[in-house]
Design a protein around this motif. Sequence first.
Motif, PDB file in Angstrom:
ATOM      1  N   SER A  90       0.747  -1.339  -0.114  1.00 12.32           N
ATOM      2  CA  SER A  90       0.069   0.043   0.014  1.00 12.32           C
ATOM      3  C   SER A  90       1.003   1.267  -0.083  1.00 12.32           C
ATOM      4  CB  SER A  90      -0.892   0.116   1.146  1.00 12.32           C
ATOM      5  OG  SER A  90      -1.831  -1.090   0.981  1.00 12.32           O
ATOM      6  N   SER A  94       0.574   2.201  -4.065  1.00 13.79           N
ATOM      7  CA  SER A  94      -0.443   1.559  -4.561  1.00 13.79           C
ATOM      8  C   SER A  94      -1.808   2.127  -4.614  1.00 13.79           C
ATOM      9  CB  SER A  94      -0.774  -0.003  -3.962  1.00 13.79           C
ATOM     10  OG  SER A  94       0.278  -1.117  -4.316  1.00 13.79           O
ATOM     11  N   GLU A  95      -2.699   2.272  -5.202  1.00 10.94           N
ATOM     12  CA  GLU A  95      -4.116   2.797  -4.906  1.00 10.94           C
ATOM     13  C   GLU A  95      -5.106   1.747  -4.577  1.00 10.94           C
ATOM     14  OE1 GLU A  95      -5.057   4.739  -8.645  1.00 10.94           O
ATOM     15  OE2 GLU A  95      -3.528   6.221  -8.485  1.00 10.94           O
ATOM     16  N   THR A  96      -4.979   0.663  -4.984  1.00  9.45           N
ATOM     17  CA  THR A  96      -5.740  -0.459  -4.361  1.00  9.45           C
ATOM     18  C   THR A  96      -4.973  -1.780  -4.247  1.00  9.45           C
ATOM     19  OG1 THR A  96      -6.653  -1.359  -6.447  1.00  9.45           O
ATOM     20  CG2 THR A  96      -7.942   0.368  -5.363  1.00  9.45           C
ATOM     21  N   GLN A  98      -5.753  -5.983  -3.235  1.00  8.97           N
ATOM     22  CA  GLN A  98      -6.796  -6.962  -2.761  1.00  8.97           C
ATOM     23  C   GLN A  98      -6.434  -8.095  -2.937  1.00  8.97           C
ATOM     24  OE1 GLN A  98     -10.522  -6.011  -4.956  1.00  8.97           O
ATOM     25  NE2 GLN A  98     -10.373  -3.654  -3.841  1.00  8.97           N
ATOM     26  N   THR A 108      -7.619  -5.943   1.814  1.00  7.81           N
ATOM     27  CA  THR A 108      -7.588  -4.663   0.774  1.00  7.81           C
ATOM     28  C   THR A 108      -6.394  -3.773   1.648  1.00  7.81           C
ATOM     29  OG1 THR A 108      -9.078  -3.461   2.360  1.00  7.81           O
ATOM     30  CG2 THR A 108     -10.037  -4.941   0.689  1.00  7.81           C
ATOM     31  N   ASP A 112      -7.713   2.054  -0.569  1.00 11.10           N
ATOM     32  CA  ASP A 112      -9.132   1.204  -1.325  1.00 11.10           C
ATOM     33  C   ASP A 112     -10.450   2.087  -1.300  1.00 11.10           C
ATOM     34  OD1 ASP A 112      -6.753  -0.788  -1.515  1.00 11.10           O
ATOM     35  OD2 ASP A 112      -8.344  -2.143  -1.852  1.00 11.10           O
ATOM     36  N   GLY A 116     -10.492   3.142  -4.687  1.00 10.55           N
ATOM     37  CA  GLY A 116     -11.188   1.980  -5.619  1.00 10.55           C
ATOM     38  C   GLY A 116     -11.932   1.995  -6.522  1.00 10.55           C
ATOM     39  N   ASN A 271     -11.338  -1.548  -7.924  1.00 11.06           N
ATOM     40  CA  ASN A 271     -12.234  -2.515  -7.391  1.00 11.06           C
ATOM     41  C   ASN A 271     -12.935  -3.509  -8.278  1.00 11.06           C
ATOM     42  OD1 ASN A 271     -11.920  -1.350  -4.739  1.00 11.06           O
ATOM     43  ND2 ASN A 271     -13.749  -0.088  -5.025  1.00 11.06           N
ATOM     44  N   ARG A 368      -3.977  -5.264  -8.081  1.00  9.01           N
ATOM     45  CA  ARG A 368      -3.194  -4.144  -7.636  1.00  9.01           C
ATOM     46  C   ARG A 368      -3.559  -3.034  -8.735  1.00  9.01           C
ATOM     47  NH1 ARG A 368       2.926  -2.164  -7.939  1.00  9.01           N
ATOM     48  NH2 ARG A 368       2.934  -0.343  -6.196  1.00  9.01           N
TER      49      ARG A 368
END
Length: 535
Positions: A90, A94-96, A98, A108, A112, A116, A271, A368
């Motif tokens: 993260s 990273s933006e998301t 999971q 997550t 996120d 996300g 997402n 990701r």
Amino acid sequence: MVGLVRLSTGQTDLSGTGEASMKLSLARRWAALAGVLSVALLATALRAPDPATATAGTVCADAGDRYETARPEQVGLDPATLGHALNLMSVNGSETVQVYRHNCLVGTGIFDPLLGNVPGNNWSQTKTITALLAGRAVTLGRLSVDDPIGKYLPAGLGDAAHRGVTVRQLLTQTSGVRANWTRELNLAMPDRVQEFLSLPFDHEPGTFYRYSQTGPSVVAYVVQRAVGEDLQEFAQRELFEPLGIPRDRWFWLRDRSGNTDGWSNLFLPGNEFGRIGQLLANDGTFRGERLIAESYLRELRTPSPANPGYGYLTWLNAGPYWITPSAFAATRNPAPMIASAPADMYFSYGFFGQHVFVIPGLDMVVTRSSGTLNWPPSRLDAGDPLTAVAPGQTTRIEYEFFRLLMQSVVTPRQPAAPPYVAPKPGAVDPSLFVSVPDNLAVAQVGPNAPKGCTIFGCGGNLAAAGTIRSLMDVPRTGFPALTALPAGTTQLAQQVPDLLPRLLDGWQQTARITGEQLPAALPALLASLQQSVGG
């Protein structure tokens, strides 16, 4: 959730592969403070299952309006170690992030809630989506990968040699046409299909791997011709809608003539990546519907002879070696690409770190998204020249993330990761950028320029339709994304007391890898801030 949080270094091995340069004293120095701050460490990373969606066992259904969730221990994962992996990834751009196992969302990333639902450029992850659309056309009986593309091109378009290139050769990046990145990255070219048909052959088709941006766009065009409708309409009805992705969740840019960019420029929120992962992990079915033939997906993840690290526009973590996608030089590196991950892993790979990782043997998916709004992504080593300017290329971060993730797997236990080896540097090949006939072709002039094309268009037509359609598509997705940001900001703000210790843990993980020291006052500052916002 408090009972799930255990950050003592006795439980979680923070020593990596035993390299002395990692300076473990940093992690030990703050171990006690990290334990104090970690009461809510995993409150957002490891979601408690919603009673309305959690299943009694360890297997979840494919996503509906949302993903079904489970606790890590329900699917054989250690929550604390998983938390370390998520926090590390993260804080490094990273933006998301999971993690799914047995179809259940179990972890997550920090950002996120905020990012996300924001559609970012998937960059070269788009290539894998293009391959899946080709697979859908194959499944419907509209396309064969062994057909020459000339079967689907309009009569008279292209010479016999180019028309003889097969769909399979385009999917495996072995068309044999010349690579020139000045041309490949020319976003103003009037027609990318015409561009491909003008490229000279440097190799016999099917014998030589060269990472290309133009070939995947020809795949997209061929699929469009094969199914008899616009590729994006086909994509929504035959892939995205069955996966539960509404039309206002994505947009996809076109070249100036209106051809969809099969190589890049699909804007899809992080997402939604998990839905793609579930489709792949389930061998082409989603919610009981067969979308892509299992035989096609088996071919997609089968090493190609010219590059054992590559299948159908998809990267593989197996084979005796893999050839980099570098724009500077195609370098052979020892496999696997990510040595700390299982050999059966295959994945999409987009600039800045857009990924869907699938690990069949563990029934696991990792997604990701990165680098669109959360800037700058961190760099821990250069590897080769492209890696230095392309966050998301295989680096120490990916290695350490999967080392921790595999360490979190309780059933079945995974072997210890081998030592990290940086990607092999490659000598710069100037010919990939500098070639007078090809550089002139960027301006649609010279012997290698597409026949019948000028900077204004091809065949006497003004190439503007694609630009207009792209501009009209952006608001359809952009407005919902903008309205989602306030809700995401509110949700993130409510979770600040939980996010602060996660940030600290991620920074500590990064400092352990780089050998750097965090500011001595940082832990106390975060602890004070956490107390203030948490009441």
